[in-house]
Structure formats: structure tokens, C-alpha cells
Design a protein around this motif. Structure first.
Motif, PDB file in Angstrom:
ATOM      1  N   SER A  45       5.970  19.033 -31.574  1.00  0.00           N
ATOM      2  CA  SER A  45       7.579  18.703 -32.034  1.00  0.00           C
ATOM      3  C   SER A  45       7.418  17.345 -30.843  1.00  0.00           C
ATOM      4  CB  SER A  45       8.278  20.158 -31.159  1.00  0.00           C
ATOM      5  OG  SER A  45       9.924  18.798 -31.327  1.00  0.00           O
ATOM      6  N   LEU A  46       6.837  17.407 -29.227  1.00  0.00           N
ATOM      7  CA  LEU A  46       6.724  16.500 -29.357  1.00  0.00           C
ATOM      8  C   LEU A  46       6.092  15.567 -29.231  1.00  0.00           C
ATOM      9  CD1 LEU A  46       6.767  17.726 -25.204  1.00  0.00           C
ATOM     10  CD2 LEU A  46       8.441  17.301 -26.045  1.00  0.00           C
ATOM     11  N   SER A  63       8.302  13.444 -31.944  1.00  0.00           N
ATOM     12  CA  SER A  63       9.676  12.933 -31.355  1.00  0.00           C
ATOM     13  C   SER A  63       8.810  11.894 -31.086  1.00  0.00           C
ATOM     14  CB  SER A  63       9.923  14.047 -30.471  1.00  0.00           C
ATOM     15  OG  SER A  63      10.563  13.234 -29.237  1.00  0.00           O
ATOM     16  N   SER A 121       7.582   9.297 -33.316  1.00  0.00           N
ATOM     17  CA  SER A 121       8.580   8.876 -34.229  1.00  0.00           C
ATOM     18  C   SER A 121       9.402   7.786 -33.698  1.00  0.00           C
ATOM     19  CB  SER A 121      10.245   9.925 -34.847  1.00  0.00           C
ATOM     20  OG  SER A 121       9.341  10.345 -35.245  1.00  0.00           O
ATOM     21  N   ARG A 122       9.949   7.250 -31.879  1.00  0.00           N
ATOM     22  CA  ARG A 122      11.062   6.459 -31.518  1.00  0.00           C
ATOM     23  C   ARG A 122       9.740   5.425 -31.374  1.00  0.00           C
ATOM     24  NH1 ARG A 122      14.258   8.303 -27.180  1.00  0.00           N
ATOM     25  NH2 ARG A 122      14.457  10.716 -27.552  1.00  0.00           N
TER      26      ARG A 122
END
Length: 359
Positions: free
Chosen positions: A142-143, A146, A149-150
Motif C-alpha cells: 500500500s505504501l 501510495s 500515486s502521489r
């Protein structure tokens, strides 16, 4: 009467303590015996292990490289149905590896009579570590997504601000419709690029994390095999590990192919997958004089590593491989292909489960 009863209880208690002492001595002797047993043969074991190293290496290389040569084998291209079925079969192999091979080994190690009863046989450390490993894999997954994506979101915002500045609309209102139409196509193209980049990054994360789990398990099982002096155990293990590495390599190779790495990164991933089990066997041979499978330190370390590897493999097989493919558009648009893929998963997991009888 009371005196006789007292003497009887004394005799029974002394007999019980004697039996318990004998049992503890037997366990201690068994733990210190290492690999000695009915089928103990150091020379024959060494011959089998020297055969196993190149055999498993070749099987591993064939398995992981087969999907990577899909440009010359049209049926194995990622957009073909056959590739989907092969990947589903290999995902079933990876799933069964975690549940039927690695996790039971962790149970055996961490509940061994060679370890103190408290705490090792009073708490399910194997499943606890597997659960923590699966959660840690989820968090890492997930990290990483994330962060990506950022990063992609910042680039997209910069491109949007460059394409549509507020001054442009104020100074030139009349052609705004034409510009808006062009911008909508630009936004759509950018969105498609972002989706493709996100999917590619996702595939790369899957390939890297899956490689970590497989490598850990491969070193552990190779070390155990290399330290063993029991040809009755090694002989069927060689054949089982060849099939295991072949099909597990096909699953990893499919993930590496979808990650679209360059030749350098592909070579690194193939090298580590292919050489870890032979390296573990060679390390086990080198340490066979000082390493004992039944020593408390070895049991704890190997048991915890197996538990962590099991949790990682189970998460990757169910979430990142099977769920991603079965919920994806290719299988969702074809019930027939979905059923064939499910059958492939059952065959892969069933075959690997059956192999647990020998390995």
C-alpha cells in the motif's frame, strides 16, 4: 493401611519421574543426534546433493525464463488466453507452496520437542508470524503504491497547469470552446498514461515482493537439504524441488514479464531466483559439520523465516496474483475463460499439495 498406601504412592511417583526422565533423555538424545538415523549415509547423501545443485538450477532457469521468451512463442504473450491459464496454474502452485509446504514446516520447527515447552508449544508462533508477515506485505504494498500515486499526481497537476492557464481563457475567450475540446482529449490521454503507468508500477511491486518471499523460502529449504545426511529424504526431495522450482518460476516469470523491466533488471531477478536454492544446498553442505536441524537456534530461526515466508506467499498468491487477474477485465468479460482459469488454479494448487507428500 495408610503406610502401605504411602509406599504405593511413593513407588508410583518414583516410576513416573523415572519415565519422564527417560523420555527427556530420549528427546535430548534425539535432538543431539542431528541427522543420524536408519538411513544415515554421508557419501550417498553428498552424491545426491551434488546432483541436485545443477538439476535444480536448470529447472529453475527454465521455469522463470520460459515466460520471458514469449516474444518468440506467440501463445505465451501476456495478451493471449493461454498465458492467463499458465499464470493461473503457477499462482495455484505459489498458493499451495505457502499453505502446504512452508507453513507446516514452520509449525514443525516451532513446536519441536527440542524447544522448551514455554513459550514455543504454548502459543501458535507459526500462524502469528505468518499473519504479521501478510499484514506487513499489505502495508508495504500500500505504501509503495501510495508513494507512486502521489508522485504521478504531482506530475499530472503540473501538466494540467501548463495546458490550461487562467490567462489564456481571459485574453482569448472566443476560441475557448475549441481549446476546451482539445484540452479534454489531452486530459483523457494523460489519464490513460497515468493508468498505464500505475498498472506498470503495480506489476513491478508484485514481481519484487514475490521474489523476496520465494528467495527466503528457497534458501531455507536448500540449507536444510544441504545439511541433511539422509538419502531417503534427499532422493524424493530432489525431484519434488525440480517441479516446485519449475512451476513457481513460471509464476514469477509471468510477473517479471508484465513488469516490463529492462534486460539488466530481468537478469538480476532471474539470477537470484535460479541460484538461491542451489546456494542454500551448497551452504548446507559447507555447514553440515556444525549445523544441526534440531538445534534450538536453528529451529527458531528457520521456523520464524518459514512463517514469514508463508504469510508473504499466501498474500501475494491470493491478493496480488489471483484476485487481480480474476477481478480484471480479461476474465470478467469471459465466463468460459474464467472457468478454465479456475480449473488451472485447482490443478496447480492440487498438484503442489500432492507433492507435499515427498517434500
Amino acid at each position: 493401611m495408610a503406610t502401605k498406601l504411602f509406599y504405593l504412592l511413593l513407588i508410583l511417583s518414583s516410576t513416573t519421574f523415572s519415565l519422564a526422565s527417560d523420555e527427556d533423555k530420549a528427546i535430548s538424545t534425539n535432538c543431539n543426534a542431528g541427522t543420524a538415523g536408519e538411513c544415515y549415509n554421508k557419501a550417498e547423501s553428498m552424491r545426491l546433493k551434488l546432483i541436485a545443485i545443477p538439476t535444480i538450477l536448470i529447472a529453475s532457469m527454465i521455469g522463470v525464463c520460459l515466460p520471458l521468451f514469449s516474444h518468440s512463442i506467440s501463445a505465451l504473450r501476456p495478451d493471449r488466453n493461454f498465458f492467463v491459464l499458465v499464470k493461473a496454474f503457477a499462482s495455484g502452485v505459489i498458493l499451495a507452496t505457502g499453505y502446504m509446504h512452508v507453513l507446516p514446516d514452520s509449525f514443525d520447527n516451532l513446536t519441536s520437542p527440542c524447544l522448551p515447552e514455554n513459550p514455543w508449544r504454548k502459543f501458535l508462533f507459526a500462524t502469528f508470524v505468518a499473519m504479521l508477515s501478510a499484514l506487513a506485505t499489505l502495508m508495504m504494498d500500500s505504501l509503495m503504491m501510495s508513494f507512486h500515486s502521489r508522485k504521478m499526481g504531482g506530475r499530472a497537476n503540473a501538466e494540467v497547469s501548463d495546458l490550461a492557464s487562467p490567462n489564456e481563457g481571459m485574453h482569448n475567450p472566443s476560441p475557448s470552446l475549441g481549446h476546451g475540446h482539445g484540452h479534454s482529449h489531452g486530459f483523457q490521454a494523460n489519464n490513460n498514461k497515468d493508468l498505464e503507468a500505475s498498472a506498470l508500477q503495480r506489476n513491478r511491486i508484485i514481481a519484487q515482493v514475490l521474489e523476496i518471499g520465494i528467495v527466503v523460502h528457497s534458501v531455507v529449504i536448500g540449507l536444510s537439504m544441504g545439511a541433511s545426511q539422509n538419502p531417503c529424504t534427499i532422493r524424493p526431495l530432489v525431484a519434488a524441488l525440480c517441479f516446485h522450482q519449475l512451476f513457481e518460476g513460471m509464476g514469477l516469470g509471468g510477473c517479471i514479464l508484465q513488469a516490463e523491466y529492462g534486460m539488466k533488471m530481468k537478469s538480476i531477478l532471474v539470477f537470484f531466483f535460479s541460484t538461491t536454492t542451489p546456494f542454500g544446498i551448497a551452504l548446507g553442505i559447507a555447514l553440515s559439520n556444525i549445523y544441526s536441524d534440531n538445534s534450538p537456534t536453528a529451529l527458531i530461526v528457520v521456523g520464524l523465516l518459514n512463517g514469514a515466508s508463508a504469510g508473504l506467499l499466501e498474500y501475494m498468491a491470493l491478493v496480488d496474483l489471483l484476485a487481480t487477474d480474476f477481478m480484471g477485465p480479461k476474465l470478467q468479460n469471459s465466463i468460459k475463460l474464467q472457468l478454465w482459469a479456475f480449473l488451472a488454479v485447482l490443478l496447480g494448487s492440487g498438484g503442489m499439495s500432492l507433492m507435499a507428500k515427498w517434500a
